[in-house]
Design an enzyme around this catalytic site. Structure first.
Site, PDB file in Angstrom:
ATOM      1  N   CYS A 190     -21.054 -34.580  31.514  1.00 43.55           N
ATOM      2  CA  CYS A 190     -22.257 -34.555  30.662  1.00 43.55           C
ATOM      3  C   CYS A 190     -23.186 -35.743  30.919  1.00 43.55           C
ATOM      4  O   CYS A 190     -24.316 -35.750  30.459  1.00 43.55           O
ATOM      5  CB  CYS A 190     -21.858 -34.519  29.194  1.00 43.55           C
ATOM      6  SG  CYS A 190     -20.799 -33.131  28.804  1.00 43.55           S
ATOM      7  N   HIS A 193     -27.402 -37.251  24.600  1.00 43.52           N
ATOM      8  CA  HIS A 193     -26.702 -36.027  25.012  1.00 43.52           C
ATOM      9  C   HIS A 193     -26.369 -35.194  23.767  1.00 43.52           C
ATOM     10  O   HIS A 193     -25.860 -35.721  22.774  1.00 43.52           O
ATOM     11  CB  HIS A 193     -25.433 -36.397  25.777  1.00 43.52           C
ATOM     12  CG  HIS A 193     -24.518 -35.239  26.001  1.00 43.52           C
ATOM     13  ND1 HIS A 193     -24.971 -34.036  26.511  1.00 43.52           N
ATOM     14  CD2 HIS A 193     -23.191 -35.080  25.777  1.00 43.52           C
ATOM     15  CE1 HIS A 193     -23.951 -33.196  26.579  1.00 43.52           C
ATOM     16  NE2 HIS A 193     -22.868 -33.805  26.136  1.00 43.52           N
ATOM     17  N   ASN A 197     -23.817 -27.439  23.471  1.00 39.99           N
ATOM     18  CA  ASN A 197     -23.646 -28.504  24.460  1.00 39.99           C
ATOM     19  C   ASN A 197     -23.796 -27.902  25.864  1.00 39.99           C
ATOM     20  O   ASN A 197     -22.970 -27.098  26.281  1.00 39.99           O
ATOM     21  CB  ASN A 197     -22.254 -29.124  24.267  1.00 39.99           C
ATOM     22  CG  ASN A 197     -21.970 -30.255  25.253  1.00 39.99           C
ATOM     23  OD1 ASN A 197     -22.681 -30.427  26.248  1.00 39.99           O
ATOM     24  ND2 ASN A 197     -20.928 -31.007  24.985  1.00 39.99           N
TER      25      ASN A 197
HETATM   26  N1  COA Z   1     -13.666 -22.789  13.336  1.00 41.00           N
HETATM   27  C1  COA Z   1     -12.910 -23.036  12.266  1.00 41.00           C
HETATM   28  N2  COA Z   1     -11.974 -23.996  12.234  1.00 41.00           N
HETATM   29  C2  COA Z   1     -11.797 -24.722  13.349  1.00 41.00           C
HETATM   30  C3  COA Z   1     -12.552 -24.515  14.499  1.00 41.00           C
HETATM   31  C4  COA Z   1     -13.526 -23.497  14.485  1.00 41.00           C
HETATM   32  N3  COA Z   1     -14.293 -23.218  15.532  1.00 41.00           N
HETATM   33  N4  COA Z   1     -12.160 -25.392  15.442  1.00 41.00           N
HETATM   34  C5  COA Z   1     -11.183 -26.143  14.900  1.00 41.00           C
HETATM   35  N5  COA Z   1     -10.956 -25.734  13.633  1.00 41.00           N
HETATM   36  C6  COA Z   1      -9.997 -26.246  12.676  1.00 41.00           C
HETATM   37  C7  COA Z   1      -8.843 -26.961  13.333  1.00 41.00           C
HETATM   38  O1  COA Z   1      -7.849 -26.051  13.749  1.00 41.00           O
HETATM   39  C8  COA Z   1      -8.379 -27.860  12.231  1.00 41.00           C
HETATM   40  O2  COA Z   1      -7.595 -27.111  11.360  1.00 41.00           O
HETATM   41  P1  COA Z   1      -6.296 -27.762  10.653  1.00 41.00           P
HETATM   42  O3  COA Z   1      -6.833 -28.903   9.822  1.00 41.00           O
HETATM   43  O4  COA Z   1      -5.764 -26.636   9.838  1.00 41.00           O
HETATM   44  O5  COA Z   1      -5.415 -28.202  11.767  1.00 41.00           O
HETATM   45  C9  COA Z   1      -9.664 -28.233  11.511  1.00 41.00           C
HETATM   46  O6  COA Z   1     -10.609 -27.220  11.862  1.00 41.00           O
HETATM   47  C10 COA Z   1     -10.197 -29.576  11.897  1.00 41.00           C
HETATM   48  O7  COA Z   1     -10.187 -29.653  13.317  1.00 41.00           O
HETATM   49  P2  COA Z   1     -10.676 -30.894  14.103  1.00 41.00           P
HETATM   50  O8  COA Z   1     -10.532 -30.644  15.574  1.00 41.00           O
HETATM   51  O9  COA Z   1     -10.055 -32.130  13.525  1.00 41.00           O
HETATM   52  O10 COA Z   1     -12.239 -30.894  13.688  1.00 41.00           O
HETATM   53  P3  COA Z   1     -13.356 -31.924  13.983  1.00 41.00           P
HETATM   54  O11 COA Z   1     -14.025 -32.303  12.736  1.00 41.00           O
HETATM   55  O12 COA Z   1     -12.904 -33.024  14.904  1.00 41.00           O
HETATM   56  O13 COA Z   1     -14.404 -31.025  14.783  1.00 41.00           O
HETATM   57  C11 COA Z   1     -15.182 -30.727  17.021  1.00 41.00           C
HETATM   58  C12 COA Z   1     -14.051 -30.483  16.030  1.00 41.00           C
HETATM   59  C13 COA Z   1     -14.755 -30.187  18.358  1.00 41.00           C
HETATM   60  C14 COA Z   1     -16.410 -30.000  16.502  1.00 41.00           C
HETATM   61  C15 COA Z   1     -15.469 -32.240  17.089  1.00 41.00           C
HETATM   62  O14 COA Z   1     -14.269 -32.942  17.248  1.00 41.00           O
HETATM   63  C16 COA Z   1     -16.388 -32.605  18.217  1.00 41.00           C
HETATM   64  O15 COA Z   1     -17.523 -32.194  18.265  1.00 41.00           O
HETATM   65  N6  COA Z   1     -15.902 -33.445  19.133  1.00 41.00           N
HETATM   66  C17 COA Z   1     -16.696 -33.935  20.235  1.00 41.00           C
HETATM   67  C18 COA Z   1     -16.722 -32.910  21.288  1.00 41.00           C
HETATM   68  C19 COA Z   1     -17.651 -33.266  22.382  1.00 41.00           C
HETATM   69  O16 COA Z   1     -18.592 -33.990  22.181  1.00 41.00           O
HETATM   70  N7  COA Z   1     -17.347 -32.750  23.547  1.00 41.00           N
HETATM   71  C20 COA Z   1     -18.149 -32.857  24.699  1.00 41.00           C
HETATM   72  C21 COA Z   1     -18.171 -34.186  25.264  1.00 41.00           C
HETATM   73  S1  COA Z   1     -19.493 -34.245  26.338  1.00 41.00           S
END
Ligand code: COA
Length: 316
Positions: A114, A242, A272
């Site tokens: 990215c 980004h 993204n």
């Molecule tokens: N819909 C519903 N629930 C979801 C889900 C979705 N699409 N994806 C994950 N969950 C659930 C998980 O299973 C978890 O459930 P649990 O508590 O029962 O285990 C809960 O939601 C929380 O998951 P978590 O992964 O801790 O959520 P989060 O707040 O960290 O959000 C992202 C997840 C991916 C949105 C976030 O971590 C993120 O944006 N990270 C950065 C990613 C990024 O920038 N990537 C590219 C780099 S260039």
């Protein structure tokens, strides 16, 4: 070293739109969850004739037109991508043929996930300093819908396809973009396997750990670029981050005390798009007249690798 400025921007985005409601039919998720946790409402997806090459070429053509530059004037072409249609020929070689760029110039792909567009801008600044031609074409293009695991709700909701491009110009006496770039080898947080690696065949990510990395990395890059250029937040007209998650962008902006009118989000429409996300923002800002000749933009990227980077670039 002589610096580069942006002369023109362009974008190529496929017409097919996938909404959060569409994703509710594929994985266990909801529009409410995706919107609240990421800020994403839709993402674009390649289909039919709207391919990676078509998007990349459309963005490049748009940037050439906006810059008022003909393909023969281009001195180097870099495509930042991790999802090119073919590894050989590179996407940049395909663009050379498609656009009729000169044959005596370097055209190559660059993968810094990215952060790729910013790695490419810095590389272009170096190349143009050694070239008799003064214009360069930098494209960020991704076809991420091809590499996401459509059964993994933690990743498939995040990514979209798209391409953005910039034609840059290098002139004696212009300030360098002062790029700050870095990496730290890590295949746990974000991974996409290559040819015959025997590893994952889809993009795999530890979202929460990437989130934590990003909210530290973005303000750090802002601070480093301001320090290197001797500028303050007030001297910068626009901050372009980004587009990975709206919460990351808002948190980073708050940490850096950047007022809301000085940064922009289009993640709600595109998701993204990795290396394409920064040039997609640049092209929209330009189209909306929110940046114009003389505007100073501080851009920051972060992503797989891990990689991170920032630079201060002006519009010519
Ligand atoms: N819909 C519903 N629930 C979801 C889900 C979705 N699409 N994806 C994950 N969950 C659930 C998980 O299973 C978890 O459930 P649990 O508590 O029962 O285990 C809960 O939601 C929380 O998951 P978590 O992964 O801790 O959520 P989060 O707040 O960290 O959000 C992202 C997840 C991916 C949105 C976030 O971590 C993120 O944006 N990270 C950065 C990613 C990024 O920038 N990537 C590219 C780099 S260039």
């Amino acid at each position: 070293m002589n610096g580069i400025k942006i002369r023109g921007t362009g974008r190529g985005v496929p017409g097919k739109i996938v909404t959060n409601r569409d994703l509710e039919r594929i994985v266990e998720t909801s529009d409410e969850w995706i919107t609240a946790r990421t800020g994403i409402k839709t993402r674009h997806q390649c289909a039919g004739e709207e391919t990676f090459s078509a998007m990349a070429a459309a963005s490049a053509r748009g940037a050439l037109v906006e810059a008022g530059i003909s393909p023969e004037e281009i001195g180097a072409c870099i495509v930042a991508t991790a999802t090119a249609e073919t590894l050989v020929p590179s996407a940049a070689c395909a663009l050379q043929r498609e656009l009729g760029l000169p044959q005596d110039i370097p055209c190559f792909d660059l993968n810094a996930a990215c952060t790729g567009f910013l790695f490419a801008l810095h590389t272009m600044e170096c190349l143009l300093n050694a070239s008799p031609r003064k214009f360069g074409l930098v494209v960020g293009a991704e076809n991420l819908s091809r590499v996401v695991d459509w059964t993994d709700r933690g990743t498939c909701i995040l990514f979209g396809d798209g391409a953005g491009a910039a034609v840059v110009e290098c002139q004696e006496g212009w300030p360098s973009i002062c790029a700050v770039l870095g990496c730290c080898g890590n295949d746990e947080l974000l991974h996409l396997s290559g040819v015959e690696s025997g590893g994952h065949s889809y993009l795999a990510m530890e979202g929460t750990r990437v989130f934590k990395f990003a909210v530290e990395a973005v303000p750090w890059c802002v601070e480093q670029v301001l320090g290197k250029t001797g500028r303050t937040v007030e001297d910068v007209d626009f901050f372009v981050f980004h587009q990975a998650n709206a919460r990351i962008i808002d948190l980073a902006a708050r940490k850096c005390r950047i007022p809301p009118e000085k940064y922009y989000k289009n993640i709600q429409e595109y998701g993204n798009t990795s290396a394409a996300s920064i040039p997609l923002v640049l092209s929209e800002l330009r189209e909306q007249g929110r940046v114009s000749p003389g505007s100073r933009v501080l851009a920051v990227g972060f992503g797989g690798g891990l990689t991170w980077g920032g630079c201060l670039i002006e519009f010519a």
